[in-house]
Design an enzyme around this catalytic site. Structure first.
Site, PDB file in Angstrom:
ATOM      1  N   CYS A 270      15.274   4.045  -4.535  1.00  0.00           N
ATOM      2  CA  CYS A 270      13.847   4.224  -4.264  1.00  0.00           C
ATOM      3  C   CYS A 270      13.740   4.828  -2.873  1.00  0.00           C
ATOM      4  O   CYS A 270      14.613   5.583  -2.452  1.00  0.00           O
ATOM      5  CB  CYS A 270      13.097   2.906  -4.395  1.00  0.00           C
ATOM      6  SG  CYS A 270      13.645   1.618  -3.261  1.00  0.00           S
TER       7      CYS A 270
ATOM      8  N   CYS B 297       0.821  -1.217   0.000  1.00  0.00           N
ATOM      9  CA  CYS B 297       0.000   0.000   0.000  1.00  0.00           C
ATOM     10  C   CYS B 297       0.847   1.257   0.000  1.00  0.00           C
ATOM     11  O   CYS B 297       0.475   2.274  -0.584  1.00  0.00           O
ATOM     12  CB  CYS B 297      -0.926  -0.004   1.221  1.00  0.00           C
ATOM     13  SG  CYS B 297      -2.262  -1.205   1.128  1.00  0.00           S
TER      14      CYS B 297
END
Length: 381
Positions: free
Chosen positions: A340, A195
């Protein structure tokens, strides 16, 4: 069944259930005597726990090792801003006991693991899976099959959700399919974003978690038809639900024709997580030194645009899902540093590029932008 097990205050609390045709005091007594374990108290666990407590499940167990964070609050309605930093299980217990003082809430502030799962699960009648990762889903499933417990499964992704009841034994003694009949093996590690990476519509876990609570109540009371042998797919953008049949498979390693699993295994290894990596790593200190020395390099950021807007190191934004289309623009004659948020997605990107495009000059920034900015905050853009 006798109604004298309920106090006058309980009669008032459950009055709408008592008045419900086909439910009444008999079903309510079954709830009062039941024990349900909810694994995870986050997006799915929040509505699950709220409705099971309000409905009168006599003993609710909560296992979760996490703490309340600001990013939880848009979907984890069990918590509020005053509880930031608190252990979720303790914050949840306080809230549930405030909703229904006639139940017992038992907390486990720990991870569910192969070492403790069977012992914990054996003390409950039903298990509801509110987790968001594949190792724990397989662990919950396998432990429920080995312990003979029904597993009420739910999952959410962006605008879509799934609900199913696994390992349910019906009145004739027939046991329904389990998670491994639907998904025999996990997807490659990192292929399905969580999520935090992909986002989720805040109201969606509330819908799916409430559906899980409904299935738990049906299992306990015997009222209605339990969703065993099928999976419900819900699309929040269209309000369309689709049901797909699931059948037991003879090759299921837990309870197929030739079972090969009779104890809990290493589920992170099974799902390809935390396995040894041969991807070249570059520490944030080494990257800083490389910058200071003026060495030429290419910097690629594989996060999503909203993450990039929040903070970035000036790299080229190439979300992980689009890395293939960008491969021709990645240089081969100098170092290419890929990063990232924390290092997982960038490592996945490098593995993919090396395996499919033959790169040998890619380096993963250890700890991602979070690690870099924790040490060199002045570089924040």
């Amino acid at each position: 069944m006798s109604n004298n097990i309920f106090s006058d205050k309980e009669f008032e609390h459950y009055s709408r259930h008592f008045a419900l045709p086909g439910f009444g005091p008999e079903a309510q007594e079954k709830l009062k005597k039941s024990r349900v374990l909810v694994v995870g108290s986050g997006g799915l666990g929040s509505p699950l726990l709220l409705y099971l407590a309000a409905a009168g499940v006599g003993q609710i167990g909560i296992i979760d090792f996490d703490r309340v964070a600001p990013s939880n609050l848009h979907r984890q309605v069990l918590f509020d801003g005053s509880q930031i930093g608190e252990a979720k299980v303790l914050a949840a217990k306080k809230r549930l006991e405030g909703i229904n003082p006639y139940i017992q809430v038992k907390t486990y502030e720990q991870r569910l693991t192969s070492d403790n799962a069977l012992e914990i699960i054996s003390g409950y009648d039903v298990v509801a899976d509110g987790t968001d990762n594949f190792p724990t889903r397989y662990l919950v499933n396998d432990a429920c099959v080995l312990a003979g417990k029904p597993n009420v499964y739910g999952s959410v992704y962006q605008f879509e959700g799934q609900v199913a009841v696994f390992n349910y034994r019906d009145k004739e003694g027939n046991t329904g399919p389990n998670y491994r009949d639907l998904y025999p093996s996990p997807p490659p590690a990192g292929l399905v974003p969580n999520c935090a990476e992909s986002g989720v519509l805040g109201v969606l876990p509330g819908i799916i978690g409430s559906m899980q609570a409904l299935e738990v109540i049906k299992i306990i009371t015997g009222v209605g038809e339990v969703s065993s042998g099928k999976i419900v797919l819900f699309d929040a953008l269209t309000l369309v639900s689709r049901n797909f049949t699931i059948k037991r498979k003879s090759g299921n390693p837990l309870n197929g024709e030739r079972p090969s699993i009779n104890k809990l295994i290493d589920y992170e290894a099974f799902c390809g997580i935390n396995t040894a990596s041969n991807v070249k790593q570059l520490s944030v200190e080494a990257f800083r030194s490389l910058q200071a020395q003026g060495e030429k390099y290419q910097l690629i950021d594989v996060r999503e645009p909203y993450e990039y807007e929040r903070s970035n190191l000036g790299g080229e934004l190439v979300p992980l899902a689009r890395i293939d289309s960008y491969a021709k623009q990645i240089v081969r004659d100098k170092k290419v540093i890929v990063h990232c948020e924390m290092g997982g997605r960038s490592e996945q990107a490098i593995k993919h590029l090396e395996d499919n495009f033959g790169f040998s000059n890619l380096f993963n920034l250890q700890g991602g932008i979070n690690a870099y900015l924790a040490k060199y905050q002045e570089d924040l853009k």
